[in-house]
Enzyme design. Structure first.
Site, PDB file in Angstrom:
ATOM      1  N   ASP A  12      46.474  -5.456  -4.817  1.00 53.20           N
ATOM      2  CA  ASP A  12      46.458  -4.051  -5.244  1.00 53.20           C
ATOM      3  C   ASP A  12      47.714  -3.648  -6.012  1.00 53.20           C
ATOM      4  OD1 ASP A  12      43.988  -3.759  -3.901  1.00 53.20           O
ATOM      5  OD2 ASP A  12      45.116  -3.665  -2.031  1.00 53.20           O
ATOM      6  N   HIS A  42      39.335  -5.164  -8.361  1.00 54.25           N
ATOM      7  CA  HIS A  42      40.253  -4.885  -9.464  1.00 54.25           C
ATOM      8  C   HIS A  42      39.761  -3.656 -10.222  1.00 54.25           C
ATOM      9  CE1 HIS A  42      42.062  -9.196  -9.575  1.00 54.25           C
ATOM     10  NE2 HIS A  42      42.154  -8.608  -8.417  1.00 54.25           N
TER      11      HIS A  42
HETATM   12  P1  IMP Z   1      40.154 -11.389   3.668  1.00 60.74           P
HETATM   13  O1  IMP Z   1      40.741 -11.826   2.381  1.00 60.74           O
HETATM   14  O2  IMP Z   1      38.954 -10.475   3.495  1.00 60.74           O
HETATM   15  O3  IMP Z   1      39.894 -12.519   4.621  1.00 60.74           O
HETATM   16  O4  IMP Z   1      41.241 -10.473   4.408  1.00 60.74           O
HETATM   17  C1  IMP Z   1      42.488 -11.001   4.872  1.00 60.74           C
HETATM   18  C2  IMP Z   1      43.624 -10.020   4.613  1.00 60.74           C
HETATM   19  O5  IMP Z   1      43.856  -9.917   3.219  1.00 60.74           O
HETATM   20  C3  IMP Z   1      43.356  -8.586   5.100  1.00 60.74           C
HETATM   21  O6  IMP Z   1      44.578  -8.020   5.503  1.00 60.74           O
HETATM   22  C4  IMP Z   1      42.854  -7.904   3.851  1.00 60.74           C
HETATM   23  O7  IMP Z   1      43.037  -6.517   3.899  1.00 60.74           O
HETATM   24  C5  IMP Z   1      43.710  -8.560   2.792  1.00 60.74           C
HETATM   25  N1  IMP Z   1      43.091  -8.553   1.460  1.00 60.74           N
HETATM   26  C6  IMP Z   1      42.125  -9.371   1.009  1.00 60.74           C
HETATM   27  N2  IMP Z   1      41.818  -9.093  -0.252  1.00 60.74           N
HETATM   28  C7  IMP Z   1      42.622  -8.093  -0.636  1.00 60.74           C
HETATM   29  C8  IMP Z   1      42.809  -7.399  -1.855  1.00 60.74           C
HETATM   30  O8  IMP Z   1      42.172  -7.641  -2.875  1.00 60.74           O
HETATM   31  N3  IMP Z   1      43.751  -6.423  -1.850  1.00 60.74           N
HETATM   32  C9  IMP Z   1      44.471  -6.145  -0.762  1.00 60.74           C
HETATM   33  N4  IMP Z   1      44.366  -6.776   0.391  1.00 60.74           N
HETATM   34  C10 IMP Z   1      43.435  -7.753   0.463  1.00 60.74           C
HETATM   35 MG    MG Z   2      42.472  -4.251  -5.177  1.00 63.75          MG
END
Ligand code: IMP
Ligand code: MG
Length: 338
Positions: A12, A42
């Site tokens: 982000d 995104h």
């Molecule tokens: P996962 O990637 O869904 O397995 O989540 C694992 C960790 O990464 C969690 O804390 C999510 O909130 C974070 N996370 C995954 N993708 C994003 C993203 O695109 N932006 C921000 N945090 C993310």
């Molecule tokens: Mg994002």
């Protein structure tokens, strides 16, 4: 010319905006999305419209740019087809034959596993469980999905050929370095490495082909889900400063902290970054909003940028000053003498 665009923090950071700007401004020939998969959201704001992309490259805004998704990326077939249809991308987007497929069962496992959903606080998009199955060598790949047939291609070959022909190529990462499975705040991380080296591996280009690595930071740090966040502000403090954001994929409020130089230095090192992009300077200094010339920034904003540049030892070449693609200060011509 190969440029890799990688998140420097917890995701982000505004990669979508930086990628879409470069795609239009440099009239980029080829753009490939790397990274994890549909856990990322995104955001691109172009011509007054807001796009939230979970699967397709943010470079879609340039109609001339050919779009690819690398073999290392997880593909959720429904989300992919929905984005392709909504954005009318047929005949200009291809995914690798070997991309892992996210199935319904992966989403169920992601959301029902209490460690994943409650402790790590995943996005519930099925990415981690799909990768588990890939590691077990039982996951499906895109070439096995009938309705994806027309989109499948040898992406590594296409990208390497494009580079052989001296075309301009950008690789778009997802998440951020501090969410890397190996280099992040384990176990509060995503399910893969997210650094620049892995982004190249996701596509199938070797490290010697990379010309520039742009690490993207926001002017403050945010994270969603569990895990440490140094100097975290209370929700009330963040609200007062107008820094509260909501997750693109999950809608969860993001936790907020000031810019962290120490962590940023580590990200620059891990990614062998050559340039820095800083987004949302207008969130810290509202009078920066929509400014496109460095000289017109308020003094405090310039000091903020110059301090980061001095500490990190590489140039800040792009500064985001608003939501729209062209709300940006582009210093690349001034700072990169080639
Ligand atoms: P996962 O990637 O869904 O397995 O989540 C694992 C960790 O990464 C969690 O804390 C999510 O909130 C974070 N996370 C995954 N993708 C994003 C993203 O695109 N932006 C921000 N945090 C993310
Ligand atoms: Mg994002």
């Amino acid at each position: 010319m190969l440029t890799v665009i990688v998140g420097g923090a917890f995701g982000d950071e505004g990669k979508g905006k930086i990628v879409s700007y470069i795609a239009l401004k440099d009239d980029v020939d080829v753009a490939a999305r790397a990274g994890v998969g549909t856990n990322a959201g995104h955001t691109v704001v172009y011509n007054g419209k807001t796009y939230r992309l979970r699967q397709v490259p943010s470079a879609f805004v340039n109609e001339r740019t050919k779009l690819y998704i690398g073999a290392g990326v997880l593909v959720d077939p429904e989300i992919f087809i929905k984005e392709v249809n909504e954005l009318n991308l047929k005949n200009r987007i291809w995914i690798d034959y070997n991309c892992t497929v996210i199935e319904e069962i992966h989403k169920i496992r992601d959301r029902s596993d209490s460690h994943l959903s409650k402790v790590v606080g995943t996005t519930g998009s099925g990415c981690g469980p799909a990768l588990e199955d890939r590691v077990k060598r039982i996951a499906k790949t895109c070439k096995e999905i009938d309705f994806l047939k027309d989109f499948c291609d040898d992406v590594a070959l296409r990208i390497n050929h494009a580079l052989d022909k001296k075309l301009s190529v950008i690789i778009e990462g997802t998440q951020g370095t501090l969410l890397s499975l190996y280099h992040g705040t384990y176990p509060y991380v995503t399910s893969k490495d997210t650094s620049a080296s892995s982004l190249c591996a996701d596509i199938g280009v070797g490290p010697k082909r990379v010309d520039e690595v742009i690490v993207v930071f926001k002017s403050y740090f945010t994270r969603v889900g569990g895990g440490p966040l140094e100097n975290e502000l209370s929700f009330e403090e963040a609200k007062k400063l107008n820094l509260v954001e909501y997750g693109t994929v999950t809608g969860r409020p993001r936790r907020v902290a000031p810019f962290n130089i120490k962590l940023a230095k580590r990200s620059v090192m891990i990614n062998s970054a050559t340039q820095i992009a800083i987004t949302k300077i207008d969130a810290l200094y509202p009078s920066s909003n929509k400014i496109t010339e460095y000289e017109k920034l308020p003094k405090e904003a310039k000091e903020f940028i110059e301090n980061i540049e001095a500490e990190l030892g590489i140039p800040v070449t792009l500064i985001g000053t608003g939501n729209e693609v062209f709300d940006i200060i582009d210093l690349r011509k001034v700072k990169l003498r080639k």
